[in-house]
Design an enzyme around this catalytic site. Structure first.
Site, PDB file in Angstrom:
ATOM      1  N   HIS A  28       0.837  -1.205   0.000  1.00  0.00           N
ATOM      2  CA  HIS A  28       0.000   0.000   0.000  1.00  0.00           C
ATOM      3  C   HIS A  28       0.867   1.248   0.000  1.00  0.00           C
ATOM      4  O   HIS A  28       1.750   1.394   0.854  1.00  0.00           O
ATOM      5  CB  HIS A  28      -0.903   0.014   1.233  1.00  0.00           C
ATOM      6  CG  HIS A  28      -1.988  -1.018   1.193  1.00  0.00           C
ATOM      7  ND1 HIS A  28      -3.251  -0.750   0.733  1.00  0.00           N
ATOM      8  CD2 HIS A  28      -1.983  -2.335   1.552  1.00  0.00           C
ATOM      9  CE1 HIS A  28      -3.999  -1.842   0.816  1.00  0.00           C
ATOM     10  NE2 HIS A  28      -3.249  -2.823   1.312  1.00  0.00           N
ATOM     11  N   ASP A  30       0.115   4.305   0.837  1.00  0.00           N
ATOM     12  CA  ASP A  30      -0.025   5.094   2.066  1.00  0.00           C
ATOM     13  C   ASP A  30       0.431   4.344   3.299  1.00  0.00           C
ATOM     14  O   ASP A  30       0.373   4.885   4.409  1.00  0.00           O
ATOM     15  CB  ASP A  30      -1.471   5.581   2.242  1.00  0.00           C
ATOM     16  CG  ASP A  30      -2.483   4.446   2.222  1.00  0.00           C
ATOM     17  OD1 ASP A  30      -2.115   3.308   1.865  1.00  0.00           O
ATOM     18  OD2 ASP A  30      -3.668   4.694   2.559  1.00  0.00           O
ATOM     19  N   GLY A 188     -10.089  -2.272   3.050  1.00  0.00           N
ATOM     20  CA  GLY A 188     -10.791  -1.767   4.215  1.00  0.00           C
ATOM     21  C   GLY A 188     -11.289  -2.923   5.060  1.00  0.00           C
ATOM     22  O   GLY A 188     -11.083  -4.103   4.741  1.00  0.00           O
ATOM     23  N   HIS A 215      -9.194  -7.796  -1.337  1.00  0.00           N
ATOM     24  CA  HIS A 215      -8.812  -8.118   0.035  1.00  0.00           C
ATOM     25  C   HIS A 215      -9.848  -9.097   0.593  1.00  0.00           C
ATOM     26  O   HIS A 215     -11.032  -8.756   0.717  1.00  0.00           O
ATOM     27  CB  HIS A 215      -8.803  -6.854   0.895  1.00  0.00           C
ATOM     28  CG  HIS A 215      -7.538  -6.059   0.805  1.00  0.00           C
ATOM     29  ND1 HIS A 215      -7.200  -5.337  -0.311  1.00  0.00           N
ATOM     30  CD2 HIS A 215      -6.542  -5.864   1.709  1.00  0.00           C
ATOM     31  CE1 HIS A 215      -6.042  -4.727  -0.096  1.00  0.00           C
ATOM     32  NE2 HIS A 215      -5.613  -5.036   1.112  1.00  0.00           N
ATOM     33  N   GLU A 218      -8.608 -12.246   5.407  1.00  0.00           N
ATOM     34  CA  GLU A 218      -7.602 -11.741   6.353  1.00  0.00           C
ATOM     35  C   GLU A 218      -8.236 -11.690   7.737  1.00  0.00           C
ATOM     36  O   GLU A 218      -8.009 -12.561   8.568  1.00  0.00           O
ATOM     37  CB  GLU A 218      -7.104 -10.358   5.937  1.00  0.00           C
ATOM     38  CG  GLU A 218      -6.050  -9.790   6.881  1.00  0.00           C
ATOM     39  CD  GLU A 218      -5.708  -8.345   6.566  1.00  0.00           C
ATOM     40  OE1 GLU A 218      -4.685  -7.880   7.083  1.00  0.00           O
ATOM     41  OE2 GLU A 218      -6.459  -7.676   5.834  1.00  0.00           O
TER      42      GLU A 218
END
Length: 374
Positions: A28, A30, A188, A215, A218
């Site tokens: 990522h 950021d 997110g 994603h 997880e």
């Protein structure tokens, strides 16, 4: 994994791990800022909410704050990095430095993801965000070449699961396809925000024959993985570590795969595993207990990734160092993980094959040959 006395002779040294060509699919933008850059950008933009203004202390704060065992708490740390990435110059700088840092760590190909919708507070448009990051990546590649490093970086545009702009971001990714953007992602908190909320974005991408990862698996479990694959049609699983919940190991060592795990392995669906990050968010308790060892032995399409280098205090080299210590990972294992990742990249087949045959395999062959002359 292969033993410490495999045909390469021994496990790799830290220097060899750093020099080995590596491929990164899950990183990522950021989540990978240099602490000093966060401090400098905060000063330049007037952002006064940093918990520390000394770069060393700030880097430690990010790691400790992220090391909570909660994905939600982990995600909170991004409020500071995103806050200082709201101008073109900031995005350009962060993107260029990202490429420099990856190249210095031996990464030869990377797909770096970010959410354009999170960088609009300073008045930029979505298009201006994408163009600033793309230009930063190209500048980083140029600086890396000057420093003697070869690297190629593609962008993944991310939509946030809790927001309602996924179709807009998917369309944006499609417009900048072949202009530096190689695919799409959603990210997110998983719980309460299933990927099925964004089916219109995934249907659009499939109609356009575009690539996307999701994603999944997880913080949430097997239903998240099943939805990402069967309802949405993901090309890869971002993390996917919880696929281990569908694998049973008997006391005698016999392993039985459930139907979802078998499907993932049989279809060669890439798993973007991020060991250090998984420890922080509670998906695994230790490196030695991380499912990557089992998944490697069972020949899943496993890849090794950093997720968020700042929050986890990690790099690709550090991730492999942990695998060497926990599982006796060899140069052959490193090459296997790296080829897996390159096979799974969102660039054309011939370009992936060229990277494997012209860069990755020769790089590992050179490292292995060093043992012959010791």
């Amino acid at each position: 994994m292969t033993s410490q006395t495999d045909r390469t002779g021994t496990t790799p040294s830290a220097d060899q791990i750093r020099r080995a060509p590596k491929v990164l699919l899950h990183d990522h933008l950021d989540g990978g800022l240099r602490p000093g850059t966060v401090v400098g950008l905060a000063r330049d933009t007037g952002y006064d909410r940093l918990p520390e203004t000394d770069p060393g202390k700030l880097g430690l704060w990010f790691r400790e704050a992220a090391d909570s065992g909660s994905l939600e708490r982990y995600l909170e740390t991004f409020s500071h990095t995103v806050a200082v990435m709201q101008t073109r110059d900031a995005l350009f700088r962060v993107a260029a430095e990202c490429v420099e840092d990856l190249a210095a760590d031996g990464v030869v190909y990377a797909e770096v993801r970010y959410a354009p919708e999170q960088h609009l507070d300073g008045g930029l448009t979505l298009e201006e965000v994408v163009e600033a990051v793309n230009e930063g990546f190209r500048e980083g590649e140029r600086r890396a070449r000057e420093a003697g490093h070869r690297i190629r970086v593609g962008a993944l545009l991310t939509a946030m699961r809790h927001a309602a702009r996924s179709l807009e971001i998917a369309e944006l990714a499609n417009r900048y396809r072949d202009l530096g953007v190689v695919g799409f992602d959603i990210a997110g908190a998983e719980a309460g925000y299933p990927p099925t909320r964004h089916l219109d974005a995934f249907e659009f991408l499939k109609r356009e024959n575009n690539h996307f990862t999701i994603h999944a698996g997880e913080a949430f479990g097997l239903p998240s993985i099943w939805q990402a694959l069967q309802w949405c049609g993901a090309d890869r699983l971002g993390h996917g570590v919880r696929i281990v919940d569908d694998i049973e190991t008997a006391d005698d060592g016999t392993v039985r795969l459930g139907r979802l795990a078998s499907y993932v392995r049989d279809k060669r669906i890439p798993l973007e595993l991020c060991p250090s990050s998984n420890l922080q968010t509670g998906a695994a308790r230790s490196y030695a207990e991380h499912p990557i060892g089992l998944l490697r032995r069972l020949h899943f399409r496993v890849t090794v990734n950093t997720d968020n280098r700042l929050m986890s205090g990690t790099s690709m080299s550090r991730e492999f160092e942990h695998l060497v210590e926990a599982f006796g990972c060899s140069l052959d294992d490193m090459q296997w993980f790296t080829v897996n990742a390159m096979k799974s990249a969102f660039i054309p087949f011939d370009e992936r094959l060229a990277m494997i045959n012209d860069v990755i395999k020769p790089g590992y062959a050179e490292l292995k040959s060093e043992w012959l002359f010791r």
